[in-house]
Design a protein around this motif. Structure first.
Motif, PDB file in Angstrom:
ATOM      1  N   TYR A   1       1.366  -1.223  -0.005  1.00 55.42           N
ATOM      2  CA  TYR A   1       0.105  -0.029  -0.046  1.00 55.42           C
ATOM      3  C   TYR A   1       1.116   1.408  -0.084  1.00 55.42           C
ATOM      4  O   TYR A   1       2.324   1.317   0.506  1.00 55.42           O
ATOM      5  CB  TYR A   1      -0.814   0.042   1.400  1.00 55.42           C
ATOM      6  CG  TYR A   1      -1.885  -1.120   1.094  1.00 55.42           C
ATOM      7  CD1 TYR A   1      -2.968  -0.529   0.281  1.00 55.42           C
ATOM      8  CD2 TYR A   1      -1.931  -1.917   1.539  1.00 55.42           C
ATOM      9  CE1 TYR A   1      -4.035  -2.524   0.172  1.00 55.42           C
ATOM     10  CE2 TYR A   1      -3.240  -3.246   1.939  1.00 55.42           C
ATOM     11  CZ  TYR A   1      -3.282  -3.349   1.037  1.00 55.42           C
ATOM     12  OH  TYR A   1      -4.682  -4.070   0.924  1.00 55.42           O
ATOM     13  N   ARG A   2       0.193   2.443  -0.205  1.00 57.94           N
ATOM     14  CA  ARG A   2       1.104   3.517  -0.506  1.00 57.94           C
ATOM     15  C   ARG A   2       0.647   4.351   0.433  1.00 57.94           C
ATOM     16  O   ARG A   2       0.011   4.037   1.266  1.00 57.94           O
ATOM     17  CB  ARG A   2       1.045   4.380  -1.930  1.00 57.94           C
ATOM     18  CG  ARG A   2       1.288   5.621  -1.875  1.00 57.94           C
ATOM     19  CD  ARG A   2       0.822   5.835  -3.351  1.00 57.94           C
ATOM     20  NE  ARG A   2       0.236   6.046  -4.088  1.00 57.94           N
ATOM     21  CZ  ARG A   2      -0.580   8.170  -3.583  1.00 57.94           C
ATOM     22  NH1 ARG A   2       0.257   8.335  -3.398  1.00 57.94           N
ATOM     23  NH2 ARG A   2      -1.291   8.296  -3.748  1.00 57.94           N
TER      24      ARG A   2
ATOM     25  N   ASP B   1      -7.308  -1.103  -7.542  1.00 62.55           N
ATOM     26  CA  ASP B   1      -6.042  -0.018  -7.071  1.00 62.55           C
ATOM     27  C   ASP B   1      -5.373   0.235  -6.127  1.00 62.55           C
ATOM     28  O   ASP B   1      -5.846   1.513  -4.943  1.00 62.55           O
ATOM     29  CB  ASP B   1      -7.030   1.085  -7.885  1.00 62.55           C
ATOM     30  CG  ASP B   1      -5.731   2.308  -7.876  1.00 62.55           C
ATOM     31  OD1 ASP B   1      -4.592   1.880  -7.499  1.00 62.55           O
ATOM     32  OD2 ASP B   1      -6.105   3.465  -7.861  1.00 62.55           O
TER      33      ASP B   1
ATOM     34  N   GLN C   1      -2.527   0.960  -4.075  1.00 60.43           N
ATOM     35  CA  GLN C   1      -1.963   2.192  -3.983  1.00 60.43           C
ATOM     36  C   GLN C   1      -2.843   3.436  -3.923  1.00 60.43           C
ATOM     37  O   GLN C   1      -2.133   4.241  -4.220  1.00 60.43           O
ATOM     38  CB  GLN C   1      -0.746   1.746  -4.835  1.00 60.43           C
ATOM     39  CG  GLN C   1      -0.044   0.636  -4.392  1.00 60.43           C
ATOM     40  CD  GLN C   1       1.553   1.005  -4.912  1.00 60.43           C
ATOM     41  OE1 GLN C   1       1.985   0.947  -5.235  1.00 60.43           O
ATOM     42  NE2 GLN C   1       2.447  -0.004  -4.414  1.00 60.43           N
TER      43      GLN C   1
END
Lengths: 574, 574
Positions: free
Chosen positions: A385-386, A504, A506
């Motif tokens: 994960y970002r 998605d 991130q």
């Protein structure tokens, strides 16, 4: 969400819309089958009632089955509900433990937690708050820390903490008959009422502050330039006028110990002594030893136990106490992560020896994402994960979380219902027979996830989570969709980015046209309901007090540091 | 690395340095114990000799043990080496299959590959080339495609392909006594000599081109605007002058079938017929059926088999053939990924039924990272690693790779030695008894990783990989360190960014001061040795020829398309 924002929403909604929403909420409250069934229902956030309205009857039926299963368990366990061992790791995000493939990607191994993962359940969508204090408050109180003024994190002397009027899981379980012990990091304030032994724990050994003091801004950290501009010989002080601007880590209170509702004593620190990295290491070793010792003592008693163990490692500043590289990664945090994993393995082995593994719920989890300011030397960087600690990106608030309860929770299972760390308060209270002790005069954000634990995936009771950074509501998740609130203001939700977290993870491909078109208004109304509920149950401030009052053997330098702090606090009023 | 670059390196090095390097390389060649022991050694890239010089004696000893183990296997297997089933998935990167936790993150499940992972070994550092054709060339020939002009990828009619003089794994294994079959995507050229049944396969069923034609730029793709500016009614053609600029997917050759060294026939496509998404779906179903059928037929024969199955799914354009959402993710590729996983499960179940599971090496892997231009609708986005298809970032060239060989390869194991897809050529040739068939007149990049498979982690024979994008050397990996060559030029290596791939899997935190200081010159010399070796073994071009010559029943519109292509090719010479 501060008052001006609330004003704006009121204006935006208009009187009619507001009345309509109030009526709807009231109707949900009135008509909920589950709520009617309960004589004294827990006060919830608005979003929960919407789910309860749609699923309440099924939940009631499930709960009756669960009550029967739990009664069976107690019967076979000498009348006791299960013991609880809760291990909360600091700045350990998602993918850092419990998965051999991600171990391989990182170049280190966590065999003990990997084994725990195969023996228990991974809560694959466990959300925390984005930093240490708020996550710990949410666990202890079942409430978002925004509600009790604990969204913020103090590093040095601060004079605030978890208020006495908050009801903690330790208090709830203690009232339900549990023996309660806290070992390790606490970080819920430097005032007496906030300390674990004043918040429901029979015994506690913990540092007053946290790793900022203990491993970063002490002399060793300064000498290795991990922290700059402090210490005795590592900056040019000729122009320094304010000698109070730099806290002296050694003057601050360190580790203390004490029993319930009794003043604590500082240990392993003499007046005039300097704090060192070696002392931090010894503190870590001591807490592990104490956790093992307490485990044995608690297991020998007739009552069930709640052992709350919050290691300080893997957070570490200098490399001083790492004897050698033992992993291909070799990062400072990673080497300590390996150590913590071994310690968890030791605890699990000790439970086997004591014969209590089947009677005990074990939870191991992280408290928030990585402190990226120490990347990549720490060995940790955001990966799946970002974002990291402090961010409401998934990388800040998604963590590894494993729950083991042999025979009760399916081994080697993974669930994808949303959970929030506050849910553990409500869930463990219920499992421990303490639901009656949950206060009814305030909003409890944590929902009861016992059905998710016992019945598995899809049986969760939450499809949403509100993500606060300190005091700002920055994002909202519903199902797999996430709304990032632009500039932290609800006014701009029409401009907001939406993300599909499965497609998605991130959060790099906003999909407003796909989700925003139908979901935008729904998300805005979620936020409106959440904010509106605060009119009835306003957010409150933290407990305030004189720092360190309640430490019996306070060192003279600590007394001086408190005096400096109080002078500085009072300066604006002069 | 083109000639001007080679010139620059020569100049840079100076005559003395060059002579020194030449002497060193010659010395390595002369003194290598392993090389001396082999009567007819395989020609290697320079870097390999450096490892062999340091480990050759141990490798020789290991190889003798392995030979004994393999002889035992053959003895218990009716004298045969193992069958080989190689399943290569298109645009499937790292973390897309074989791991339940990452499944949960993505919102879909790959139970069949997950089971395969528990039964076999994960090659956690498997590198491919960054796109379809080059990866497949590296697997088939054991050589970086830069060496045989196949670094580039053709989508439409191109007139080039894998040269006849390349020696493929199918030829090597065929000569060693294997029955060989290829089913599915091929994508190594539209000229006859490049086709699988002219490259060593006894039988082949495959499309001449790839998914660009088959699922993107046909009429359905155009009508859904997945591809723009083509099709019959979806652009304004009033100003269009060059009617050949847009290829007509339906005029291009589609699926063909044929036996060894014999012309092929196009199937399921009549003159004048339009290609559709439904036909693409049927082609996928057909290849799966054919793979199952071939598995049964091959299993019934006395000889061992090499079944090369390269599905076209999960790559898909329109959603036309997806009946319903069956996963929380729901992305176009993800839904097809679920289907491919089921198909792999069907193949595994069929192998159990046929009683050949223990006699067969199964390899399932991806060919490169995601085609991010279809993110997030595809359901896939870069996640664990940064970058996708086409990039030499880890996200472009790191893939999931699993090898199962019951009783021979440790179940549920993970290895962290570097492997490159070309290693499978050399390794499978060795396991199949075909090492003698590997050509000795050219550089073979693939190293023998049999010891890694049989002896496990740390027994790999490669600690480096050169990462080309088409014809440019963009990055070099040695151990856990990666040098990204700035601007693709070796001249700038002093300015290059270095990454520690364990501490920083996403290549976001360059650490030049930590690694570059000692590693910079070492990396530059690696590149110099690699380039210098090409003086003796120069890169060559691909096979060239008349497209589609060798299709017996070529449709008139395909003949016309070839004529257009040839006119356009010859235009510069007019």
């Amino acid at each position: 969400m501060n008052d001006p924002d609330t004003q704006k929403i009121r204006q935006q909604m208009g009187a009619t819309m507001k009345r309509l929403l109030t009526l709807t909420a009231a109707s949900a409250l009135t008509l909920s089958a589950t709520a009617q069934a309960q004589e004294d229902p827990i006060v919830r956030d608005a979003e929960y009632y919407i789910l309860e309205k749609q699923h309440g009857e099924r939940w009631t039926a499930e709960d009756q089955e669960i009550d029967a299963v739990m009664a069976d368990f107690r019967e076979q366990n000498g009348g006791n509900p299960p013991n609880i061992l809760y291990v909360l790791l600091d700045d350990v995000g998602f993918g850092d433990m419990g998965n051999p493939t991600m171990n391989a990607v990182r170049g280190y191994k966590t065999p003990a937690v990997n084994e725990l993962a195969t023996e228990g359940m991974r809560l694959a969508r466990m959300y925390t708050e984005p930093s240490c204090t708020p996550t710990r408050v949410a666990f202890m109180t079942g409430r978002h820390p925004i509600r009790n003024g604990m969204g913020n994190t103090a590093v040095d002397i601060s004079g605030f903490g978890l208020a006495d009027k908050e009801v903690t899981l330790a208090e709830v379980l203690s009232d339900a008959g549990y023996n309660t012990v806290h070992i390790g990091k606490w970080h819920l304030g430097d005032i007496r009422e906030a300390w674990p032994n004043f918040q429901g724990f029979d015994y506690a050994a913990f540092p007053i502050h946290q790793q900022g003091q203990l491993t970063l801004y002490h002399d060793d950290g300064a000498n290795e330039e991990i922290t700059i501009g402090i210490g005795e010989n590592n900056y040019d002080s000729r122009h320094t006028k304010d000698n109070w601007f730099r806290s002296d880590a050694s003057a601050m209170a360190t580790g203390v110990e004490g029993v319930r509702d009794t003043n604590v004593r500082e240990v392993h620190m003499e007046p005039g002594e300097r704090w060192t990295e070696q002392k931090y290491h010894e503190m870590n070793l001591r807490y592990q030893d104490q956790a093992m010792e307490q485990l044995r003592e608690l297991a020998a008693k007739d009552e069930p136990f709640f052992l709350n163990y919050w290691p300080l490692y893997p957070i570490v500043g200098p490399r001083t106490t790492t004897a050698e590289y033992t992993t291909p990664n070799g990062g400072t945090y990673v080497e300590k992560m390996k150590l913590v994993d071994q310690w968890i393995g030791d605890l699990m082995a000790e439970m086997d020896t004591l014969g209590i593994a089947d009677d005990t719920i074990v939870i191991v989890m992280g408290d928030n994402g990585h402190a990226t300011k120490f990347s990549p030397e720490s060995g940790f960087t955001p990966m799946l994960y970002r974002g990291g600690k402090g961010a409401t990106l998934e990388g800040g608030v998604r963590v590894d979380a494993f729950v083991r309860w042999p025979g009760m929770i399916e081994a080697n299972s993974i669930v994808n219902d949303i959970t929030h760390v506050s849910d553990l308060f409500t869930t463990l209270a219920r499992i421990g027979g303490g639901t009656g002790g949950i206060p009814r005069d305030r909003v409890i954000d944590g929902v009861d996830q016992t059905s998710l634990l016992l019945n598995g995936d899809t049986h969760g009771r939450r499809d949403y989570v509100f993500l606060y950074a300190i005091n700002a509501l920055e994002a909202v998740v519903k199902e797999q969709y996430k709304l990032a609130i632009p500039g932290g203001s609800i006014d701009n939700a029409i401009l907001a980015d939406f993300y599909d977290l499965y497609r998605d993870p991130q959060e790099k491909y906003p999909v407003s046209t796909e989700i925003g078109a139908w979901g935008g208004a729904k998300f805005v109304r979620m936020i409106q309901r959440h904010v509106q509920r605060k009119e009835q149950y306003p957010d409150e401030g933290p407990g305030l007090g004189r720092p360190y009052e309640g430490i019996e053997n306070l060192r003279p330098e600590s007394e001086a540091a408190v005096a400096e702090f109080l002078f500085m606090v009072q300066t604006p009023e002069k």
